[in-house]
Design a protein around this motif. Structure first.
Motif, PDB file in Angstrom:
ATOM      1  N   VAL A 209       0.852  -1.191   0.000  1.00 40.73           N
ATOM      2  CA  VAL A 209       0.000   0.000   0.000  1.00 40.73           C
ATOM      3  C   VAL A 209       0.883   1.234   0.000  1.00 40.73           C
ATOM      4  CG1 VAL A 209      -0.127  -0.062   2.529  1.00 40.73           C
ATOM      5  CG2 VAL A 209      -1.847   1.209   1.253  1.00 40.73           C
TER       6      VAL A 209
ATOM      7  N   ASN B 144      -4.227   0.597  -2.681  1.00 37.46           N
ATOM      8  CA  ASN B 144      -3.977  -0.810  -2.398  1.00 37.46           C
ATOM      9  C   ASN B 144      -4.597  -1.638  -3.511  1.00 37.46           C
ATOM     10  OD1 ASN B 144      -6.774  -1.086  -1.813  1.00 37.46           O
ATOM     11  ND2 ASN B 144      -6.427  -0.575   0.340  1.00 37.46           N
TER      12      ASN B 144
ATOM     13  N   ASP C  62       5.543  -1.325  -1.957  1.00 40.39           N
ATOM     14  CA  ASP C  62       4.453  -1.763  -2.824  1.00 40.39           C
ATOM     15  C   ASP C  62       4.997  -2.247  -4.161  1.00 40.39           C
ATOM     16  OD1 ASP C  62       4.059   0.583  -5.037  1.00 40.39           O
ATOM     17  OD2 ASP C  62       4.616   1.482  -3.129  1.00 40.39           O
TER      18      ASP C  62
ATOM     19  N   ARG D  22      -9.354   2.842   5.232  1.00 43.69           N
ATOM     20  CA  ARG D  22      -8.691   2.079   4.169  1.00 43.69           C
ATOM     21  C   ARG D  22      -7.219   1.875   4.492  1.00 43.69           C
ATOM     22  NH1 ARG D  22     -10.169   5.260  -1.200  1.00 43.69           N
ATOM     23  NH2 ARG D  22      -8.328   4.119  -1.880  1.00 43.69           N
TER      24      ARG D  22
ATOM     25  N   SER E 102      -5.562  -1.774   5.124  1.00 43.41           N
ATOM     26  CA  SER E 102      -4.467  -2.195   4.250  1.00 43.41           C
ATOM     27  C   SER E 102      -3.321  -2.797   5.045  1.00 43.41           C
ATOM     28  CB  SER E 102      -3.950  -1.000   3.434  1.00 43.41           C
ATOM     29  OG  SER E 102      -4.940  -0.506   2.566  1.00 43.41           O
TER      30      SER E 102
ATOM     31  N   TYR F 224      -5.352  -6.251   7.386  1.00 45.34           N
ATOM     32  CA  TYR F 224      -6.463  -7.035   6.846  1.00 45.34           C
ATOM     33  C   TYR F 224      -6.425  -8.512   7.266  1.00 45.34           C
ATOM     34  CZ  TYR F 224      -3.069  -8.404   3.234  1.00 45.34           C
ATOM     35  OH  TYR F 224      -1.961  -8.872   2.568  1.00 45.34           O
TER      36      TYR F 224
ATOM     37  N   LEU G  69      -9.528  -7.437   0.192  1.00 41.01           N
ATOM     38  CA  LEU G  69      -8.078  -7.315   0.340  1.00 41.01           C
ATOM     39  C   LEU G  69      -7.444  -8.684   0.585  1.00 41.01           C
ATOM     40  CD1 LEU G  69      -7.670  -4.104   2.534  1.00 41.01           C
ATOM     41  CD2 LEU G  69      -6.941  -4.375   0.158  1.00 41.01           C
TER      42      LEU G  69
END
Length: 332
Positions: free
Chosen positions: A82, A95, A118, A222, A226, A229, A268
């Motif tokens: 992310v 993400n 990422d 969010r 991320s 999760y 996710l």
């Protein structure tokens, strides 16, 4: 080395500072940069019409970087990890559930709230072609200086799978140039169509400060999801972490994203599973437990519901025909 390893590893590619990725997209530069810059770019395909690239970011820390400016219009799909794109005071959480848009001449900063950086797939289409693709789904886009009216958009399962299949096909080099170009145009066209459909839905009129506060609240959720999760968290845990009441958090998050918090977290988890299976992970029970599913059966049920095929079939049938069949199932 497997195809997945070679697609999603960039061991021979140069590290580039993020502000220079656009230049690399334009000229496929192999200029060496120090690894401390934290970003590695690999050009997988380039023609006069489209470009497909792989970007892997491994920052030294999660702090917000220096101000950058896009020199091209491009789209990024997050495969792993992310990052947060800062547009003034607005934060755009990137993400695997969302595609991120970079407008030419757009000024922004990037931070990484979760350790590990990422991995992204980046697509560029020549501006006149991109104008025509956008105008086909949103007439107001024609002639607009900043082509992308939103900084990010949710990605449907069918589009996300198409993106992964396209990356693999490009790397395999079994497609002709025109086939790659057609598939990139189709992928971006499908994504832009979904954005226009979502934006076309009526929304209640709010004061600007309320709207901005809700956008910030959804971004914080969010961001937290991320990073966490795979953990067995309840609504109270999430609400406490983002400093919101549970009811307000759930209502605002669903209004801003179209997802429940549970549904967003599950998506996710499933996309993390998809990435690991695509890279050859073969212990499905361990994979399910690692990602927070209660057991192998629960994981399999949700995976099949989302992608139209079981995890074991996806792992075993990594062929173009199976992926094509999956795409047909999802589009039906």
């Amino acid at each position: 080395m497997s195809a997945a390893d070679s697609v999603f590893s960039a061991d021979n590619a140069p590290f580039l500072p993020r502000r220079r990725i656009d230049s690399a997209l334009a000229d496929c530069s192999n200029e060496e940069m120090p690894e401390s810059c934290g970003i590695r770019f690999t050009s997988l395909f380039k023609s006069s019409a489209v470009m497909v690239g792989d970007v892997r970011c491994r920052p030294a820390d999660g702090a917000c970087g220096c101000e950058e400016c896009s020199t091209m219009d491009d789209i990024a799909f997050v495969r792993r990890g992310v990052f947060v794109k800062h547009l003034g005071t607005r934060q755009v959480v990137a993400n695997a559930n969302h595609a991120v848009f970079f407008n030419r001449d757009e000024v922004y900063r990037v931070s990484h709230p979760v350790a590990g950086g990422d991995d992204c797939s980046v697509f560029w289409i020549r501006r006149d072609l991109l104008d025509s693709v956008a105008a086909a789904h949103d007439p107001a886009a024609s002639g607009r200086r900043r082509l992308f009216a939103v900084p990010e958009a949710p990605v449907a399962n069918s589009i996300y799978l198409s993106h992964l299949e396209l990356m693999r096909a490009v790397h395999s080099r079994h497609l002709t140039d025109i086939a790659v170009e057609e598939r990139v145009l189709a992928l971006v066209g499908g994504l832009l169509q979904s954005i226009h459909e979502v934006r076309g839905a009526p929304r209640r009129t709010r004061r600007f400060d309320t709207d901005a506060a809700h956008a910030d609240a959804a971004a914080r959720v969010r961001n937290f999801l991320s990073a966490h999760y795979a953990e067995p968290l309840g609504i109270d845990d999430v609400a406490e972490a983002v400093h919101l009441s549970p009811y307000h958090m759930c209502r605002v998050f669903r209004d801003r994203t179209g997802h429940t918090i549970h549904g967003y977290r599950t998506q996710l988890r499933l996309r993390a599973a998809l990435a690991r299976l695509d890279e050859g992970d073969d212990d499905l029970t361990r994979l399910a437990l690692d990602l927070g599913f209660s057991d192998h059966s629960h994981f399999t049920t949700l995976f099949r519901r989302a992608f139209g095929v079981s995890p074991s079939a996806f792992r075993a049938g990594r062929t173009r025909s199976l992926r094509r069949e999956m795409s047909k199932t999802l589009q039906a």
